[in-house]
Each structure stands twice: as structure tokens, then as C-alpha cells.
Design a protein around this motif. Sequence first.
Motif, PDB file in Angstrom:
ATOM      1  N   TYR A  88     -13.746  15.040 -34.466  1.00 48.27           N
ATOM      2  CA  TYR A  88     -13.577  15.894 -33.296  1.00 48.27           C
ATOM      3  C   TYR A  88     -12.292  15.585 -32.528  1.00 48.27           C
ATOM      4  CZ  TYR A  88     -18.373  17.819 -33.436  1.00 48.27           C
ATOM      5  OH  TYR A  88     -19.528  18.481 -33.773  1.00 48.27           O
ATOM      6  N   ILE A  89     -11.873  14.321 -32.539  1.00 46.59           N
ATOM      7  CA  ILE A  89     -10.644  13.963 -31.821  1.00 46.59           C
ATOM      8  C   ILE A  89      -9.445  13.864 -32.760  1.00 46.59           C
ATOM      9  CG2 ILE A  89     -11.886  12.787 -29.961  1.00 46.59           C
ATOM     10  CD1 ILE A  89     -10.981  10.118 -31.293  1.00 46.59           C
ATOM     11  N   GLY A  90      -9.622  14.294 -34.015  1.00 53.32           N
ATOM     12  CA  GLY A  90      -8.507  14.315 -34.959  1.00 53.32           C
ATOM     13  C   GLY A  90      -8.167  12.983 -35.575  1.00 53.32           C
ATOM     14  N   ALA A  91      -9.143  12.067 -35.652  1.00 54.64           N
ATOM     15  CA  ALA A  91      -8.880  10.729 -36.195  1.00 54.64           C
ATOM     16  C   ALA A  91      -9.327  10.585 -37.644  1.00 54.64           C
ATOM     17  CB  ALA A  91      -9.585   9.673 -35.337  1.00 54.64           C
ATOM     18  N   GLU A  92      -9.566  11.708 -38.327  1.00 54.90           N
ATOM     19  CA  GLU A  92     -10.089  11.630 -39.692  1.00 54.90           C
ATOM     20  C   GLU A  92      -9.136  10.913 -40.652  1.00 54.90           C
ATOM     21  OE1 GLU A  92      -8.127  15.573 -38.911  1.00 54.90           O
ATOM     22  OE2 GLU A  92      -9.782  14.462 -37.983  1.00 54.90           O
ATOM     23  N   ASP A  93      -7.832  11.007 -40.409  1.00 53.53           N
ATOM     24  CA  ASP A  93      -6.878  10.340 -41.309  1.00 53.53           C
ATOM     25  C   ASP A  93      -6.873   8.827 -41.134  1.00 53.53           C
ATOM     26  OD1 ASP A  93      -6.149  12.746 -42.403  1.00 53.53           O
ATOM     27  OD2 ASP A  93      -4.350  12.986 -41.179  1.00 53.53           O
ATOM     28  N   ILE A 145     -14.721  -0.916 -35.848  1.00 55.49           N
ATOM     29  CA  ILE A 145     -15.909  -0.240 -36.355  1.00 55.49           C
ATOM     30  C   ILE A 145     -16.592   0.437 -35.171  1.00 55.49           C
ATOM     31  CG2 ILE A 145     -18.171  -0.515 -37.446  1.00 55.49           C
ATOM     32  CD1 ILE A 145     -17.014  -3.177 -38.663  1.00 55.49           C
ATOM     33  N   PHE A 146     -16.818   1.737 -35.271  1.00 50.77           N
ATOM     34  CA  PHE A 146     -17.574   2.458 -34.255  1.00 50.77           C
ATOM     35  C   PHE A 146     -18.988   2.665 -34.791  1.00 50.77           C
ATOM     36  CE2 PHE A 146     -13.172   3.808 -33.440  1.00 50.77           C
ATOM     37  CZ  PHE A 146     -13.066   3.441 -32.107  1.00 50.77           C
ATOM     38  N   TRP A 147     -19.974   2.226 -34.025  1.00 51.03           N
ATOM     39  CA  TRP A 147     -21.359   2.313 -34.474  1.00 51.03           C
ATOM     40  C   TRP A 147     -22.147   3.158 -33.491  1.00 51.03           C
ATOM     41  CZ3 TRP A 147     -24.656  -2.549 -36.158  1.00 51.03           C
ATOM     42  CH2 TRP A 147     -25.786  -2.101 -36.864  1.00 51.03           C
ATOM     43  N   ALA A 148     -22.605   4.319 -33.957  1.00 50.97           N
ATOM     44  CA  ALA A 148     -23.371   5.224 -33.101  1.00 50.97           C
ATOM     45  C   ALA A 148     -24.814   4.764 -32.980  1.00 50.97           C
ATOM     46  CB  ALA A 148     -23.323   6.641 -33.660  1.00 50.97           C
ATOM     47  N   TRP A 149     -25.289   4.694 -31.738  1.00 56.01           N
ATOM     48  CA  TRP A 149     -26.688   4.435 -31.407  1.00 56.01           C
ATOM     49  C   TRP A 149     -27.135   3.011 -31.704  1.00 56.01           C
ATOM     50  CZ3 TRP A 149     -28.153   8.153 -28.391  1.00 56.01           C
ATOM     51  CH2 TRP A 149     -27.735   9.469 -28.617  1.00 56.01           C
ATOM     52  N   ALA A 150     -26.222   2.099 -31.984  1.00 53.94           N
ATOM     53  CA  ALA A 150     -26.628   0.709 -32.226  1.00 53.94           C
ATOM     54  C   ALA A 150     -27.084   0.074 -30.920  1.00 53.94           C
ATOM     55  CB  ALA A 150     -25.478  -0.087 -32.825  1.00 53.94           C
ATOM     56  N   ASP A 151     -27.951  -0.930 -31.033  1.00 51.59           N
ATOM     57  CA  ASP A 151     -28.285  -1.686 -29.829  1.00 51.59           C
ATOM     58  C   ASP A 151     -27.353  -2.902 -29.724  1.00 51.59           C
ATOM     59  OD1 ASP A 151     -29.311  -3.801 -31.428  1.00 51.59           O
ATOM     60  OD2 ASP A 151     -31.341  -2.994 -31.338  1.00 51.59           O
ATOM     61  N   GLU A 152     -27.416  -3.558 -28.610  1.00 51.16           N
ATOM     62  CA  GLU A 152     -26.481  -4.653 -28.327  1.00 51.16           C
ATOM     63  C   GLU A 152     -26.586  -5.769 -29.353  1.00 51.16           C
ATOM     64  OE1 GLU A 152     -25.420  -7.773 -24.666  1.00 51.16           O
ATOM     65  OE2 GLU A 152     -27.025  -6.289 -24.461  1.00 51.16           O
ATOM     66  N   GLY A 153     -27.812  -6.157 -29.705  1.00 50.92           N
ATOM     67  CA  GLY A 153     -27.984  -7.262 -30.636  1.00 50.92           C
ATOM     68  C   GLY A 153     -27.421  -6.962 -32.011  1.00 50.92           C
ATOM     69  N   ASP A 187     -14.420  10.159 -24.834  1.00 56.88           N
ATOM     70  CA  ASP A 187     -13.402   9.475 -24.038  1.00 56.88           C
ATOM     71  C   ASP A 187     -13.142   8.066 -24.569  1.00 56.88           C
ATOM     72  OD1 ASP A 187     -13.080  11.651 -22.396  1.00 56.88           O
ATOM     73  OD2 ASP A 187     -14.332  10.879 -20.782  1.00 56.88           O
ATOM     74  N   LEU A 188     -14.217   7.356 -24.926  1.00 52.02           N
ATOM     75  CA  LEU A 188     -14.063   5.994 -25.434  1.00 52.02           C
ATOM     76  C   LEU A 188     -13.319   5.994 -26.765  1.00 52.02           C
ATOM     77  CD1 LEU A 188     -14.655   3.020 -25.001  1.00 52.02           C
ATOM     78  CD2 LEU A 188     -16.885   3.362 -26.106  1.00 52.02           C
ATOM     79  N   LEU A 189     -13.680   6.892 -27.655  1.00 52.78           N
ATOM     80  CA  LEU A 189     -12.971   7.005 -28.929  1.00 52.78           C
ATOM     81  C   LEU A 189     -11.511   7.359 -28.704  1.00 52.78           C
ATOM     82  CD1 LEU A 189     -15.609   9.016 -31.008  1.00 52.78           C
ATOM     83  CD2 LEU A 189     -14.938   6.646 -31.390  1.00 52.78           C
ATOM     84  N   GLY A 190     -11.258   8.283 -27.780  1.00 53.35           N
ATOM     85  CA  GLY A 190      -9.892   8.682 -27.493  1.00 53.35           C
ATOM     86  C   GLY A 190      -9.058   7.542 -26.955  1.00 53.35           C
ATOM     87  N   THR A 191      -9.637   6.750 -26.052  1.00 52.91           N
ATOM     88  CA  THR A 191      -8.927   5.606 -25.471  1.00 52.91           C
ATOM     89  C   THR A 191      -8.549   4.592 -26.535  1.00 52.91           C
ATOM     90  OG1 THR A 191     -10.028   5.850 -23.322  1.00 52.91           O
ATOM     91  CG2 THR A 191      -9.139   3.673 -23.854  1.00 52.91           C
ATOM     92  N   ILE A 192      -9.482   4.273 -27.411  1.00 59.43           N
ATOM     93  CA  ILE A 192      -9.253   3.221 -28.400  1.00 59.43           C
ATOM     94  C   ILE A 192      -8.308   3.673 -29.505  1.00 59.43           C
ATOM     95  CG2 ILE A 192     -10.390   1.811 -30.168  1.00 59.43           C
ATOM     96  CD1 ILE A 192     -12.848   1.727 -28.310  1.00 59.43           C
ATOM     97  N   THR A 193      -8.400   4.919 -29.916  1.00 56.49           N
ATOM     98  CA  THR A 193      -7.577   5.401 -31.033  1.00 56.49           C
ATOM     99  C   THR A 193      -6.265   6.033 -30.583  1.00 56.49           C
ATOM    100  OG1 THR A 193      -8.583   7.618 -31.055  1.00 56.49           O
ATOM    101  CG2 THR A 193      -9.656   5.885 -32.372  1.00 56.49           C
TER     102      THR A 193
END
Length: 388
Positions: A88-93, A145-153, A187-193
Motif C-alpha cells: 500500500y505504501i509502495g515498499a514492495e520492491d 521485520i514487520f509482524w502484524a498482530w503479534a503480541d509483545e512476548g 504511518d509507522l511503516l511510512g516512517t520506518i521505510t
Amino acid sequence: MSKHRSRRRFIQMAVAAGGITTFAGCNENTPESSDPTETTESSDSTGTTTESTSTQTIEDLVGRTVEVPSSVESVIGVGSGALRLLTYIGAEDDVVGVEEIETTNEKRPFRPYIHANPSLSELPSVGSRNSPDAELLLQQNPDVIFWAWADEGDANTLQSQTGIPVVVIQPGDINEEHRSLFFDSLDLLGTITGRSDAASELRTYTTDVINDLDERTRDIPEEERLSTYVGYLGRGNHGLTRTQPLYTPFTFVNANNVASTLTGPLTETKGAARIDIDPEEIIDQDPSYLFVDMGTVAYDELSEPQYESVTAIENGDVYTLFPVREYSINFGTTLANAYYVGSVLYPDRFSDVDPVARADRIYETFVGAPVYEQLAETYGQGFSRLEG
């Protein structure tokens, strides 16, 4: 020390200590571990050598503080929705590995972001669905590594196992209740990438589309809102009685969803709640229009004698929609479906809208390509009355 050398050393140390084990949903609250902050030397205008950090500190969506590189060139997204939001933010490459579910897309060609970016399915696998493999992740050596829905542990454990920053996102939903999670994750993905502008533009576009849908229909009096129902929600064998009390495409066009007051066991994971209702409730509510999710395998129930008196079925007002859920929420599909629903229920309000062209415009904005026809081919038909 470069990230490649430091990670290679990490792997060598891990192997010497007995190898790296596959990570599969460990819930231990292992202390967070990351590489020391790296520095680079540069000269200012006076010729003085100065030391500058090459990392930034961020807070992820479960409140963890994570050090990530200031310049990110390679990423991996795991968990339902992570890879989708990266496209969605164009980071596929920048993606260097994907979950196994994404490498088998010839058998399950359902997700618009893969239709738009088929090369993602050719990338190495980093583990099964929602179970990232630490060793496979290390082999691809991403910056983050971006992990969707992971918990803290779990996130702390995987970060400790790999020495790679793990950032948790929560893709949420596009409905009002969970939309802030969607926007915060973008926003978080955009900031980091380094793609904050792309994230901001998609937020604005999404908001504008939702406002447009609402403005077209919000002044329709309650008594003139046509009774509507959607069934067969959820890919596979879910039947006509599988629905949502708050089906977002209906909400966006202010439709009269007859399921909004129905009761039953709710499934509320990762988005709007789904519900299984009694067939008698569909008959009693007698919707004038019925929509079906094309993610199912058959629509035999529509031919059952018990439903023959339902107005929508009797009049042939049964229409098809693309699935809004396929490994979490298809955000663009939700908006595309809403325009089609609006054009069916209130054609005068949507007379300027070609639902197919609008869907392609939405897909191009979200995933980078107009993939309506590919989706229609996948499901056997596009937006239309149900065939057969």
C-alpha cells in the motif's frame, strides 16, 4: 560494522551454540534484544569529523520501543496484513521474503496486492502462515521485520532469536471502529521505510472516498433505505447465514442492513464481527436486496424452498461482491464493493459512477495496478447479478 557482517557473526554464534530453532508462536516475554546502535563518521563544513547515529527509535503498535535503521532498504512482513500494507505504501520492491501462503498464489490467487505484484510470490519463504521461521528470516537478512498482530512476548522472542528489529503493526480495519489502527500502521511503516508521504496520501485518499460515499447517501430518509443483506462471508464453506451486523460497504452507503439487529455467536478477530444467524431470521427480515461474497464455494442454499419467498431471491435481486477478507482485510476491496452496492441500491445517486472503472482506480491507488478483471477471472464473475 556492516549489518551483513554483524548478522553473519550472529548466525555463526547461534549455530555454534546449537543452532537456530524455528519460531512458532512462543509466548514467553523474552527481554528485547537488538544490535548496538551503529555509527558513521562524516565531516562538517569546517572539516571536523563528527559521529552520527544510523538508527532511530520508534514505538510499535503494542508499545514496544525498537531501534531500527534510519535508512531501511530491505524488509519482510509476516502475519495477516503486513505484506498487504507494505504494498500500500509502495515498499514492495524492498521485500526480500514472504510467508509460504504468498508463494502458493497459483492455487489461491485471491489477494489484490499479489495480483498487482506477482513477483512477490517468487520470493523465498520465511515460514508458514503466522509462524515466522527465525533461520529462514536470517537467511534473507532484512533490515526490519514487520509482524502484524503479534503480541509483545512473541515479538521480543523473534527479535532475540534473529538480532533483527521486529516491529509490530496492527492493520485494523477500514470501518470507523478500527480505522485508526489502519492509519497508525500505515504511518509507522511510512516512517520506518522512508515513505511517510505515501502513507499520508493513502490516508487522505481513503478518507476522501469514505466521505464521498457518505455524502451521496446520508440524506436518504430511513424509511426509503432499501432492506439489504449480505451472506456467505468468509472464504470456503460458510453459508448464506454467515454475515456481519456491521458490514462496512453497507455502512459507507448508509444501507439498511437487516442483520444489524440480529443476534448470535460473534467472531471478532481482527476486524468487524461476523455472525452465524438462524435461517428463519433471513426469512423474517425479508431483504429486498441480497449480496453474496464470492469467496465461498457454492450458493446452493439460495435454491432451497425455505428461501423462495424472500423478496430479493424471488425477484432475482441477488448480486456478487468481492471478499473483503482474505488473510485479513482487503481495504481497497471494501471501498470498491461500497460503490457497487450504492450503484445497485441507489442508481440515481451513483449515476456518474462506473463501478468497474472506480474499482480499478481504487486498486491502482492501494496496490499499484488496476486488477478488477483479474479478480473477476479468479472468482468467475465480477460485480453483477449472481449467475446460475
